[in-house]
Design a protein around this motif. Sequence first.
Motif, PDB file in Angstrom:
ATOM      1  N   SER A 196       2.727  12.473  -0.905  1.00 35.80           N
ATOM      2  CA  SER A 196       4.066  11.509  -1.177  1.00 35.80           C
ATOM      3  C   SER A 196       5.390  12.189  -1.074  1.00 35.80           C
ATOM      4  CB  SER A 196       4.077  11.319  -2.679  1.00 35.80           C
ATOM      5  OG  SER A 196       4.755  10.729  -2.601  1.00 35.80           O
ATOM      6  N   GLY A 197       5.922  13.565  -1.028  1.00 31.41           N
ATOM      7  CA  GLY A 197       7.143  14.580  -1.104  1.00 31.41           C
ATOM      8  C   GLY A 197       6.811  14.452   0.538  1.00 31.41           C
ATOM      9  N   LEU A 198       5.705  14.594   1.033  1.00 32.91           N
ATOM     10  CA  LEU A 198       5.721  15.507   2.630  1.00 32.91           C
ATOM     11  C   LEU A 198       5.935  14.706   3.390  1.00 32.91           C
ATOM     12  CD1 LEU A 198       3.129  18.000   2.176  1.00 32.91           C
ATOM     13  CD2 LEU A 198       5.454  18.665   3.049  1.00 32.91           C
ATOM     14  N   THR A 199       5.277  13.268   2.676  1.00 42.31           N
ATOM     15  CA  THR A 199       5.325  12.195   3.526  1.00 42.31           C
ATOM     16  C   THR A 199       6.672  11.122   3.365  1.00 42.31           C
ATOM     17  OG1 THR A 199       3.631  10.427   2.299  1.00 42.31           O
ATOM     18  CG2 THR A 199       2.688  12.301   4.661  1.00 42.31           C
ATOM     19  N   ASP A 200       6.938  10.945   2.029  1.00 44.49           N
ATOM     20  CA  ASP A 200       8.005  10.086   2.325  1.00 44.49           C
ATOM     21  C   ASP A 200       7.479   8.462   1.778  1.00 44.49           C
ATOM     22  OD1 ASP A 200      10.064  11.220   1.786  1.00 44.49           O
ATOM     23  OD2 ASP A 200      10.870  11.425   3.510  1.00 44.49           O
ATOM     24  N   ILE A 201       5.820   8.328   1.222  1.00 45.21           N
ATOM     25  CA  ILE A 201       5.377   7.456   0.688  1.00 45.21           C
ATOM     26  C   ILE A 201       5.225   7.484  -0.359  1.00 45.21           C
ATOM     27  CG2 ILE A 201       3.058   5.726   1.026  1.00 45.21           C
ATOM     28  CD1 ILE A 201       2.720   8.057   4.342  1.00 45.21           C
ATOM     29  N   PRO A 202       5.480   6.416  -0.983  1.00 46.07           N
ATOM     30  CA  PRO A 202       4.828   6.291  -2.803  1.00 46.07           C
ATOM     31  C   PRO A 202       3.918   6.919  -2.912  1.00 46.07           C
ATOM     32  CG  PRO A 202       5.750   3.961  -1.830  1.00 46.07           C
ATOM     33  CD  PRO A 202       5.613   4.720  -0.638  1.00 46.07           C
ATOM     34  N   GLU A 203       3.474   7.571  -4.176  1.00 41.89           N
ATOM     35  CA  GLU A 203       2.492   8.072  -4.370  1.00 41.89           C
ATOM     36  C   GLU A 203       0.965   7.076  -4.491  1.00 41.89           C
ATOM     37  OE1 GLU A 203      -0.281   8.708  -7.506  1.00 41.89           O
ATOM     38  OE2 GLU A 203       0.899   7.827  -8.167  1.00 41.89           O
ATOM     39  N   SER A 204       1.818   5.879  -5.150  1.00 38.95           N
ATOM     40  CA  SER A 204       0.919   4.355  -5.671  1.00 38.95           C
ATOM     41  C   SER A 204       0.297   4.380  -4.200  1.00 38.95           C
ATOM     42  CB  SER A 204       1.442   3.413  -5.589  1.00 38.95           C
ATOM     43  OG  SER A 204       2.504   2.911  -5.274  1.00 38.95           O
ATOM     44  N   ARG A 205       0.824   4.724  -3.033  1.00 39.64           N
ATOM     45  CA  ARG A 205       0.314   3.686  -1.213  1.00 39.64           C
ATOM     46  C   ARG A 205      -0.887   4.572  -1.043  1.00 39.64           C
ATOM     47  NH1 ARG A 205       0.330  -1.873  -0.872  1.00 39.64           N
ATOM     48  NH2 ARG A 205      -0.096  -0.345   1.136  1.00 39.64           N
ATOM     49  N   ILE A 206      -0.547   6.507  -1.568  1.00 39.53           N
ATOM     50  CA  ILE A 206      -1.872   7.426  -1.382  1.00 39.53           C
ATOM     51  C   ILE A 206      -3.182   6.808  -1.980  1.00 39.53           C
ATOM     52  CG2 ILE A 206      -1.908   9.445  -0.693  1.00 39.53           C
ATOM     53  CD1 ILE A 206       0.729   9.918  -0.626  1.00 39.53           C
ATOM     54  N   GLN A 207      -3.927   6.519  -1.632  1.00 39.33           N
ATOM     55  CA  GLN A 207      -4.949   6.177  -2.158  1.00 39.33           C
ATOM     56  C   GLN A 207      -6.408   7.038  -1.585  1.00 39.33           C
ATOM     57  OE1 GLN A 207      -5.559   2.251  -2.671  1.00 39.33           O
ATOM     58  NE2 GLN A 207      -3.963   1.589  -3.490  1.00 39.33           N
ATOM     59  N   ARG A 238      -0.639 -10.197  -2.329  1.00 35.78           N
ATOM     60  CA  ARG A 238      -0.901  -9.528  -2.233  1.00 35.78           C
ATOM     61  C   ARG A 238       0.507  -8.920  -1.521  1.00 35.78           C
ATOM     62  NH1 ARG A 238      -6.399  -8.955   1.931  1.00 35.78           N
ATOM     63  NH2 ARG A 238      -5.206  -7.258   2.375  1.00 35.78           N
ATOM     64  N   ARG A 239       0.500  -7.346  -1.361  1.00 37.74           N
ATOM     65  CA  ARG A 239       1.829  -6.309  -1.236  1.00 37.74           C
ATOM     66  C   ARG A 239       1.770  -6.682  -0.058  1.00 37.74           C
ATOM     67  NH1 ARG A 239       1.141  -0.833  -4.682  1.00 37.74           N
ATOM     68  NH2 ARG A 239      -1.528  -0.938  -3.518  1.00 37.74           N
ATOM     69  N   LYS A 240       3.208  -5.803   1.079  1.00 33.48           N
ATOM     70  CA  LYS A 240       3.001  -5.629   2.241  1.00 33.48           C
ATOM     71  C   LYS A 240       2.076  -4.289   2.775  1.00 33.48           C
ATOM     72  CE  LYS A 240       7.372  -7.859   2.779  1.00 33.48           C
ATOM     73  NZ  LYS A 240       8.272  -8.396   3.414  1.00 33.48           N
ATOM     74  N   ARG A 241       1.127  -4.646   3.496  1.00 38.52           N
ATOM     75  CA  ARG A 241       1.193  -3.472   4.467  1.00 38.52           C
ATOM     76  C   ARG A 241       2.115  -2.112   4.735  1.00 38.52           C
ATOM     77  NH1 ARG A 241      -4.212  -3.696   6.768  1.00 38.52           N
ATOM     78  NH2 ARG A 241      -4.991  -5.944   6.809  1.00 38.52           N
ATOM     79  N   TYR A 257     -11.389  13.127  -2.567  1.00 40.43           N
ATOM     80  CA  TYR A 257     -10.801  11.699  -3.539  1.00 40.43           C
ATOM     81  C   TYR A 257      -9.630  12.922  -4.634  1.00 40.43           C
ATOM     82  CZ  TYR A 257     -14.702   9.446  -3.103  1.00 40.43           C
ATOM     83  OH  TYR A 257     -16.270   9.194  -2.656  1.00 40.43           O
ATOM     84  N   PRO A 258      -8.473  13.518  -3.409  1.00 40.37           N
ATOM     85  CA  PRO A 258      -7.189  13.775  -4.355  1.00 40.37           C
ATOM     86  C   PRO A 258      -6.957  13.109  -5.426  1.00 40.37           C
ATOM     87  CG  PRO A 258      -6.257  11.984  -2.970  1.00 40.37           C
ATOM     88  CD  PRO A 258      -7.935  11.679  -2.956  1.00 40.37           C
ATOM     89  N   GLY A 259      -6.788  14.342  -6.359  1.00 41.96           N
ATOM     90  CA  GLY A 259      -6.260  14.144  -7.960  1.00 41.96           C
ATOM     91  C   GLY A 259      -4.594  14.334  -7.260  1.00 41.96           C
ATOM     92  N   ILE A 260      -3.938  13.778  -8.503  1.00 44.10           N
ATOM     93  CA  ILE A 260      -2.499  12.701  -8.561  1.00 44.10           C
ATOM     94  C   ILE A 260      -1.419  14.209  -8.457  1.00 44.10           C
ATOM     95  CG2 ILE A 260      -2.177  14.247 -11.243  1.00 44.10           C
ATOM     96  CD1 ILE A 260      -0.614  11.066  -9.577  1.00 44.10           C
TER      97      ILE A 260
END
Length: 67
Positions: free
Chosen positions: A56-67, A23-26, A46-49
């Motif tokens: 992702s740009g606003l939070t500095d979290i990778p897009e792949s982690r925003i689900q 598993r990847r890290k939390r 259910y946000p689109g891409i």
Amino acid sequence: RSLPAGEPRARPAGPSSGREGGRRKRTTFSKAQLELLVRAFEEEPYPGIALREQLSGLTDIPESRIQ
């Protein structure tokens, strides 16, 4: 003891074995990131891409982690 010809050898499990089956890290969120994400997901569950990339740009979290 030797294995019969053609028998695959088991690979050792552990940190050196890579991500296979692991598993990847939390992801940990700051309070500000969490508030922004909660508001966004309340408006659009259910946000689109495009929205995920914007978040992702606003939070500095990778897009792949925003689900």
